[in-house]
Design a protein around this motif. Structure first.
Motif, PDB file in Angstrom:
ATOM      1  N   LYS A  60       0.847  -1.190   0.000  1.00 50.41           N
ATOM      2  CA  LYS A  60       0.000   0.000   0.000  1.00 50.41           C
ATOM      3  C   LYS A  60       0.883   1.240   0.000  1.00 50.41           C
ATOM      4  CE  LYS A  60      -0.247   0.020   5.061  1.00 50.41           C
ATOM      5  NZ  LYS A  60      -1.134  -0.041   6.246  1.00 50.41           N
ATOM      6  N   PRO A  61       0.320   2.405  -0.308  1.00 48.91           N
ATOM      7  CA  PRO A  61       1.103   3.638  -0.208  1.00 48.91           C
ATOM      8  C   PRO A  61       1.553   3.860   1.239  1.00 48.91           C
ATOM      9  CG  PRO A  61      -0.881   4.000  -1.506  1.00 48.91           C
ATOM     10  CD  PRO A  61      -1.016   2.641  -0.887  1.00 48.91           C
ATOM     11  N   LEU A  62       2.812   4.172   1.405  1.00 48.99           N
ATOM     12  CA  LEU A  62       3.375   4.388   2.737  1.00 48.99           C
ATOM     13  C   LEU A  62       3.604   5.874   2.959  1.00 48.99           C
ATOM     14  CD1 LEU A  62       6.043   1.515   2.844  1.00 48.99           C
ATOM     15  CD2 LEU A  62       3.700   1.483   3.731  1.00 48.99           C
ATOM     16  N   HIS A  63       3.034   6.370   4.020  1.00 53.06           N
ATOM     17  CA  HIS A  63       3.212   7.788   4.348  1.00 53.06           C
ATOM     18  C   HIS A  63       4.278   7.900   5.433  1.00 53.06           C
ATOM     19  CE1 HIS A  63      -0.317   8.418   1.871  1.00 53.06           C
ATOM     20  NE2 HIS A  63      -0.962   7.524   2.580  1.00 53.06           N
ATOM     21  N   ASP A  64       5.464   7.446   5.081  1.00 54.06           N
ATOM     22  CA  ASP A  64       6.579   7.406   6.019  1.00 54.06           C
ATOM     23  C   ASP A  64       7.856   7.788   5.280  1.00 54.06           C
ATOM     24  OD1 ASP A  64       8.412   6.924   7.993  1.00 54.06           O
ATOM     25  OD2 ASP A  64       7.666   4.921   8.505  1.00 54.06           O
ATOM     26  N   PRO A  65       8.018   9.080   4.994  1.00 54.81           N
ATOM     27  CA  PRO A  65       9.201   9.512   4.232  1.00 54.81           C
ATOM     28  C   PRO A  65      10.513   9.105   4.890  1.00 54.81           C
ATOM     29  CG  PRO A  65       7.598  11.294   4.430  1.00 54.81           C
ATOM     30  CD  PRO A  65       7.131  10.201   5.337  1.00 54.81           C
ATOM     31  N   ALA A  66      10.545   9.067   6.211  1.00 46.51           N
ATOM     32  CA  ALA A  66      11.786   8.715   6.893  1.00 46.51           C
ATOM     33  C   ALA A  66      12.193   7.274   6.594  1.00 46.51           C
ATOM     34  CB  ALA A  66      11.634   8.922   8.399  1.00 46.51           C
ATOM     35  N   ALA A  67      11.223   6.360   6.588  1.00 44.89           N
ATOM     36  CA  ALA A  67      11.529   4.950   6.313  1.00 44.89           C
ATOM     37  C   ALA A  67      11.990   4.769   4.865  1.00 44.89           C
ATOM     38  CB  ALA A  67      10.303   4.087   6.588  1.00 44.89           C
TER      39      ALA A  67
ATOM     40  N   PRO B 276       7.384  -3.418   0.174  1.00 48.74           N
ATOM     41  CA  PRO B 276       6.562  -2.196   0.092  1.00 48.74           C
ATOM     42  C   PRO B 276       7.398  -0.921   0.054  1.00 48.74           C
ATOM     43  CG  PRO B 276       5.661  -3.721   1.714  1.00 48.74           C
ATOM     44  CD  PRO B 276       7.000  -4.259   1.322  1.00 48.74           C
ATOM     45  N   LEU B 277       8.510  -0.894   0.763  1.00 51.90           N
ATOM     46  CA  LEU B 277       9.373   0.286   0.740  1.00 51.90           C
ATOM     47  C   LEU B 277       9.976   0.495  -0.644  1.00 51.90           C
ATOM     48  CD1 LEU B 277      11.213  -0.141   4.166  1.00 51.90           C
ATOM     49  CD2 LEU B 277       9.713   1.768   3.527  1.00 51.90           C
ATOM     50  N   TRP B 278      10.404  -0.586  -1.278  1.00 49.73           N
ATOM     51  CA  TRP B 278      11.000  -0.468  -2.612  1.00 49.73           C
ATOM     52  C   TRP B 278       9.980   0.054  -3.621  1.00 49.73           C
ATOM     53  CZ3 TRP B 278      15.985  -1.780  -4.486  1.00 49.73           C
ATOM     54  CH2 TRP B 278      16.872  -2.224  -3.496  1.00 49.73           C
ATOM     55  N   TYR B 279       8.778  -0.503  -3.606  1.00 50.44           N
ATOM     56  CA  TYR B 279       7.751  -0.020  -4.539  1.00 50.44           C
ATOM     57  C   TYR B 279       7.421   1.453  -4.284  1.00 50.44           C
ATOM     58  CZ  TYR B 279       6.779  -4.931  -5.786  1.00 50.44           C
ATOM     59  OH  TYR B 279       6.859  -6.229  -6.229  1.00 50.44           O
ATOM     60  N   ASN B 280       7.330   1.826  -3.021  1.00 47.77           N
ATOM     61  CA  ASN B 280       7.007   3.217  -2.681  1.00 47.77           C
ATOM     62  C   ASN B 280       8.138   4.180  -3.017  1.00 47.77           C
ATOM     63  OD1 ASN B 280       4.351   3.915  -0.881  1.00 47.77           O
ATOM     64  ND2 ASN B 280       4.889   1.739  -0.700  1.00 47.77           N
TER      65      ASN B 280
ATOM     66  N   ALA C 220      -0.588  -1.671  -6.186  1.00 46.95           N
ATOM     67  CA  ALA C 220      -1.207  -1.571  -4.864  1.00 46.95           C
ATOM     68  C   ALA C 220      -0.517  -0.520  -4.008  1.00 46.95           C
ATOM     69  CB  ALA C 220      -1.161  -2.929  -4.162  1.00 46.95           C
ATOM     70  N   CYS C 221       0.775  -0.314  -4.253  1.00 50.60           N
ATOM     71  CA  CYS C 221       1.529   0.707  -3.519  1.00 50.60           C
ATOM     72  C   CYS C 221       1.362   2.100  -4.126  1.00 50.60           C
ATOM     73  CB  CYS C 221       3.009   0.326  -3.479  1.00 50.60           C
ATOM     74  SG  CYS C 221       3.363  -1.122  -2.452  1.00 50.60           S
ATOM     75  N   GLY C 222       0.552   2.201  -5.177  1.00 51.78           N
ATOM     76  CA  GLY C 222       0.307   3.500  -5.792  1.00 51.78           C
ATOM     77  C   GLY C 222       1.406   3.955  -6.729  1.00 51.78           C
ATOM     78  N   THR C 223       2.231   3.031  -7.192  1.00 44.48           N
ATOM     79  CA  THR C 223       3.311   3.370  -8.115  1.00 44.48           C
ATOM     80  C   THR C 223       2.858   3.098  -9.547  1.00 44.48           C
ATOM     81  OG1 THR C 223       4.964   2.769  -6.464  1.00 44.48           O
ATOM     82  CG2 THR C 223       5.705   2.880  -8.751  1.00 44.48           C
TER      83      THR C 223
END
Length: 388
Positions: A184-191, A276-280, A303-306
């Protein structure tokens, strides 16, 4: 094990479930893990029995039978499947055995279901090592012809199976793969930034993720990327992620011939928990595979919005739908133009991202498991059973 209150015993050959950093950790392993996770949740009328290697000994809702043989090695696994598996199925008094990756034992002690993930070793035999191709072709044909039911992940793969095997159409059930909620889209710019720092990824990134093998058509991607850099001002870095499969040396040689050593990064195997981090982290996911029976990486990226660009062949248009762009995988210029059209137009990029999430929402592993359990019931009740 007691049979009191249990409708039937169902076995799953889970020996290709793997956490090792190689191509075995790709789609087939994810498929097996999804069945292990969701089958007991969606249908508890079965007693589930999983046959595994020694590295995997626990799975909730399953009776685990481990093999002392080193079945992470292909030869040992094949020997186990053909010699010990029939005995193990008889010992566990199985009513049905599911072979989730093409091949079952020559000797059968109960009805079987087999999953065909794709048939590339028939359609693109030149892309496979000779021994692997011959084994898969002969054993898959025997397994399919003697199984009570066949699962494919797409209508495209079903059509391929009907062309290649002499079996009735009703023997094949299309059950698409799923996508996990964590994709899914991750709203975690730091990660995401931490991932970039850990792997030295570019801030503007095109991503390919899959096994490095000829069928994935990475050479055409490299040619398209070279055209993109020659003819446009796009300077996104290209990251090619995934474990090595076979015949991958030509990929590295092509990158060198095209002068892309500094612009293309080969990262190797990506740990499952990081996907998920790689896709985001990617601005665009590019997957120009020549042939896919389903195409899990594009679905996960969507699914990750990419935004996704993939091939207009095999199952990929069916899976991607309106959620991505499809191009001729043999045409580097068309691929380069598609990449440019997305990266040069922010509004187009956002439209594709929204369409991607909508399309991906139609797929879930829980649904895959539920439909698989329904098929088990059909086979055990004798519906459309052929030749057992």
């Amino acid at each position: 094990m007691s049979r009191e209150g249990i409708k039937a015993y169902v076995g799953l050959n889970a020996h290709l479930l793997s956490s090792k950093a190689n191509y075995r950790s790709a789609g087939v392993s994810r498929y097996i893990q999804a069945l292990l996770t969701h089958l007991p949740q969606v249908d508890d009328r079965f007693q589930y029995v999983a046959f595994m290697g020694t590295a995997h000994t626990q799975s909730r809702g399953w009776h685990i039978c481990t093999s002392p043989w080193p079945t992470e090695r292909p030869v040992a696994r094949i020997l186990w499947e053909q010699t010990l598996q029939p005995w193990a199925a008889h010992r566990e008094k199985l009513d049905l055995l599911h072979q989730p990756v093409y091949v079952g034992p020559l000797l059968r002690t109960c009805p079987t279901v087999v999953t065909l993930h794709d048939l590339s070793f028939y359609l693109y035999p030149e892309l496979f090592p000779r021994g692997r191709r011959i084994y898969l072709q002969h054993m898959t044909q025997y397994t399919v012809e003697h199984a009570q039911a066949v699962i494919t992940g797409s209508e495209s793969s079903k059509r391929d199976a009907l062309r290649l095997f002499t079996i009735p159409e009703e023997k094949i059930t299309v059950i698409p793969d799923g996508v996990e909620p964590r994709m899914k889209p991750l709203h975690d710019p730091a990660a995401i930034e931490a991932l970039r720092q850990r792997y030295h990824l570019p801030s503007d990134m095109l991503l390919f993720l899959g096994t490095l093998e000829p069928r994935k058509n990475i050479i055409t991607l490299l040619e398209a990327y070279a055209l993109l850099r020659q003819r446009t001002d796009i300077r996104h870095g290209l990251v090619v992620a995934g474990g090595r499969g076979w015949y991958y040396d030509e990929i590295y040689a092509m990158a060198k011939r095209l002068g892309l050593q500094e612009a293309v990064q080969f990262t190797g195997y990506v740990p499952d928990e990081e996907l998920p981090l790689w896709y985001n982290a990617a601005d665009l996911f590019v997957y120009p595979s020549l042939y896919e029976g389903f195409g899990l990486p594009p679905l996960e990226a969507m699914a990750c919005g990419t935004p996704v660009i993939t091939s207009n062949t095999s199952s990929l248009p069916e899976i991607v739908g309106d959620g991505g762009l499809t191009v001729d995988p043999h045409d580097p210029q068309a691929l380069a133009e598609a990449i440019y059209s997305v990266l040069s137009d922010p509004a187009h990029h956002e439209r594709l991202a929204q369409a991607a999430r909508s399309q991906a929402s139609r797929f879930s592993w829980r649904t895959t498991a539920a439909r698989t359990a329904q098929l088990y019931h059909r086979v055990l009740e004798g519906d459309d059973v052929k030749g057992f």
